[in-house]
Design a protein around this motif. Structure first.
Motif, PDB file in Angstrom:
ATOM      1  N   UNK B  58       0.842  -1.215   0.000  1.00  0.00           N
ATOM      2  CA  UNK B  58       0.000   0.000   0.000  1.00  0.00           C
ATOM      3  C   UNK B  58       0.868   1.252   0.000  1.00  0.00           C
ATOM      4  N   UNK B  59       1.942   1.240   0.781  1.00  0.00           N
ATOM      5  CA  UNK B  59       2.785   2.435   0.814  1.00  0.00           C
ATOM      6  C   UNK B  59       3.450   2.687  -0.536  1.00  0.00           C
ATOM      7  N   UNK B  60       3.862   1.595  -1.181  1.00  0.00           N
ATOM      8  CA  UNK B  60       4.450   1.754  -2.523  1.00  0.00           C
ATOM      9  C   UNK B  60       3.434   2.319  -3.512  1.00  0.00           C
ATOM     10  N   UNK B  61       2.215   1.785  -3.427  1.00  0.00           N
ATOM     11  CA  UNK B  61       1.173   2.246  -4.352  1.00  0.00           C
ATOM     12  C   UNK B  61       0.917   3.735  -4.143  1.00  0.00           C
ATOM     13  N   UNK B  62       0.809   4.123  -2.874  1.00  0.00           N
ATOM     14  CA  UNK B  62       0.546   5.516  -2.541  1.00  0.00           C
ATOM     15  C   UNK B  62       1.711   6.393  -3.011  1.00  0.00           C
ATOM     16  N   UNK B  63       2.929   5.936  -2.746  1.00  0.00           N
ATOM     17  CA  UNK B  63       4.125   6.683  -3.139  1.00  0.00           C
ATOM     18  C   UNK B  63       4.147   6.886  -4.659  1.00  0.00           C
ATOM     19  N   UNK B  64       3.882   5.807  -5.379  1.00  0.00           N
ATOM     20  CA  UNK B  64       3.900   5.884  -6.841  1.00  0.00           C
ATOM     21  C   UNK B  64       2.901   6.935  -7.332  1.00  0.00           C
ATOM     22  N   UNK B  65       1.729   6.953  -6.690  1.00  0.00           N
ATOM     23  CA  UNK B  65       0.672   7.867  -7.145  1.00  0.00           C
ATOM     24  C   UNK B  65       1.020   9.331  -6.913  1.00  0.00           C
ATOM     25  N   UNK B  66       1.951   9.592  -5.996  1.00  0.00           N
ATOM     26  CA  UNK B  66       2.333  10.985  -5.744  1.00  0.00           C
ATOM     27  C   UNK B  66       3.168  11.542  -6.887  1.00  0.00           C
ATOM     28  N   UNK B  67       3.792  10.651  -7.658  1.00  0.00           N
ATOM     29  CA  UNK B  67       4.731  11.089  -8.699  1.00  0.00           C
ATOM     30  C   UNK B  67       4.255  10.688 -10.096  1.00  0.00           C
ATOM     31  N   UNK B  68       3.705   9.488 -10.203  1.00  0.00           N
ATOM     32  CA  UNK B  68       3.413   8.916 -11.516  1.00  0.00           C
ATOM     33  C   UNK B  68       1.933   9.092 -11.856  1.00  0.00           C
ATOM     34  N   UNK B  69       1.643   9.783 -12.945  1.00  0.00           N
ATOM     35  CA  UNK B  69       0.255   9.932 -13.403  1.00  0.00           C
ATOM     36  C   UNK B  69      -0.306   8.548 -13.727  1.00  0.00           C
ATOM     37  N   UNK B  70      -1.605   8.396 -13.592  1.00  0.00           N
ATOM     38  CA  UNK B  70      -2.288   7.147 -13.935  1.00  0.00           C
ATOM     39  C   UNK B  70      -1.870   5.951 -13.095  1.00  0.00           C
ATOM     40  N   UNK B  71      -1.417   6.201 -11.868  1.00  0.00           N
ATOM     41  CA  UNK B  71      -1.212   5.087 -10.949  1.00  0.00           C
ATOM     42  C   UNK B  71      -2.579   4.447 -10.663  1.00  0.00           C
ATOM     43  N   UNK B  72      -2.623   3.130 -10.596  1.00  0.00           N
ATOM     44  CA  UNK B  72      -3.913   2.482 -10.306  1.00  0.00           C
ATOM     45  C   UNK B  72      -4.419   2.765  -8.888  1.00  0.00           C
ATOM     46  N   UNK B  73      -5.657   2.346  -8.655  1.00  0.00           N
ATOM     47  CA  UNK B  73      -6.254   2.333  -7.321  1.00  0.00           C
ATOM     48  C   UNK B  73      -6.842   0.931  -7.121  1.00  0.00           C
TER      49      UNK B  73
END
Lengths: 287, 287
Positions: B58-73
């Protein structure tokens, strides 16, 4: 308070950390652990014990609100300089209670729509419902902190906001919202070392923002703005607490103790059934 | 899957619990623990181990979404008869991850304003942001479950809704929302004993609603409505999982395994810095 009597607290953090009359931020040592006689390991043990207590009180509060009109709510307001540990408080203190009873809002830079309204417009929407523990990760105080330091509003407007905040919070407390306002206080050196760690660890890069260094360079102005906040908005109904936060473990048990105090003061009770228990037992048994 | 290889899973819950072609709810034993060779104590140990893994993903997913557009949910949809354990899933499975990355919504009886719109109007507003784990405690499926059983809408409208749901969920999955739909399946006898416990314990009275017995008396109609839901809306992109839930400990590790599978499939990565790390180190060091 049960939490303290069973633990390593020698003084009451509610009293020791409150920003009352004559409070001076400059006198607070960010390394201190006021009222706590134990060290990090004791703190971790006490945090777990406090989590059980907080969980039970939160469940009672939530239960009461399902049946009893006008059940109170709790609102924890978290403010701090970057890297002071707001996230850790949310994760390790708030995160220990049932998420069904928590409403957490992270306020970011206001949107154009939000800026087209009074600064409290976006805040009002997130006031916690009865029975909930609301958490504001940043808040309306940004509008008198960065708002003042960066001159995002005129001095007259900043003045107006202090008064508007006091009125707004009085309205909430009059309606049964118990407000716990916390500033996590770290030293500039501690911030430097935490930001450097974010730069040194690739799994922490996402937490770093070049703007953090710009804000850091305005440290004295921010401390002045916090001092003004305490003088203008720390009221008997909605006091500020300044929590030394160089020791993360201390900040966590201290904020937990402040939440426990608020909930113990509310003293929520399992609500009485609003139906005939014996009749329902018979109805259920017949199915 | 790491979780399973280190634990007491002998089969893949993702395969064993999926409501695929020819699935019949009537064939599922609510007492079963498909794919799991351990008992309650093993389950509790595995739940803790899985929580660490889920927290890291979850932390990786959240981290990715802060930088990378179109990160999944991720969107976890929870449906069940009363007392089946949705609350326990939220508390013990979802509650183990950082609340800053979770958006939880409990859908209640629709308000008049909500009823004045299409049934998906209120749902759309709560689709999780990129990087978040969203949880729906009840959902748009109420509109084809109680909606059908209680004839709150015409048969033609219920038919329309199945199609609308499939289209809606396809739109979400096309945009990167990974949907995990879970029905917690208990037996009528288990429900009776859980409701009776709520009546016998004053600290549980608040969880009891006389309407629960009314709904209970429509059990077969609800099972038919669930069967129709699985047949009409369990798609390859957004499959249903039916989790036997008489054993609460099993339901929790099973739902945790489904979430772990979704996150492992996304395989979130710590995002690269979008700034010059060495330059920032120098800037920070100079402060």
């Amino acid at each position: 308070m049960t939490a303290k009597s069973q633990t390593n607290w020698s003084g009451d953090p509610v009293e020791l950390l409150r920003a009352g009359e004559g409070f001076r931020l400059a006198d607070v040592d960010p390394d201190a652990t006021p009222g706590y006689t134990g060290g990090k390991k004791h703190g971790q043990v006490d945090l777990r014990a406090g989590a059980d207590e907080l969980g039970e009180l939160q469940e009672r509060l939530f239960a009461q609100s399902r049946i009893v009109a006008d059940t109170p709510a709790v609102l924890l307001v978290l403010q701090a300089m970057d890297s002071a540990g707001k996230g850790g408080i949310v994760r390790h203190v708030v995160g220990s209670v049932d998420p069904q009873g928590v409403s957490l809002v992270a306020f970011k830079k206001p949107t154009p729509e939000e800026l087209a309204h009074d600064f409290l417009w976006r805040i009002e929407k997130h006031v916690p419902d009865a029975g909930f523990i609301g958490v504001f990760d940043r808040s309306h105080y940004e509008d008198v902190l960065i708002g003042r330091v960066r001159s995002l509003a005129s001095p007259e407007e900043i003045e107006r906001r202090y008064g508007a905040i006091v009125d707004f919070e009085k309205r909430l407390t009059d309606r049964g919202v118990r407000i716990v306002k916390v500033m996590l206080h770290i030293s500039p050196d501690e911030q430097k070392s935490r930001l450097m760690e974010r730069l040194e660890r690739p799994d922490k890069h996402w937490k770093y923002n070049p703007g953090d260094v710009d804000e850091r360079q305005l440290w004295p102005a921010y401390m002045d703005a916090y001092q003004a906040v305490f003088e203008r908005t720390s009221t008997p109904n909605a006091p500020w607490y300044v929590v030394p936060a160089n020791a993360k473990w201390y900040a966590r048990i201290a904020v937990q103790a402040l939440l426990l105090d608020a909930l113990e003061d509310i003293d929520p009770q399992w609500p009485a059934a609003d139906f005939d228990v014996e009749a329902e037992k018979r109805r259920l048994a017949a199915t």
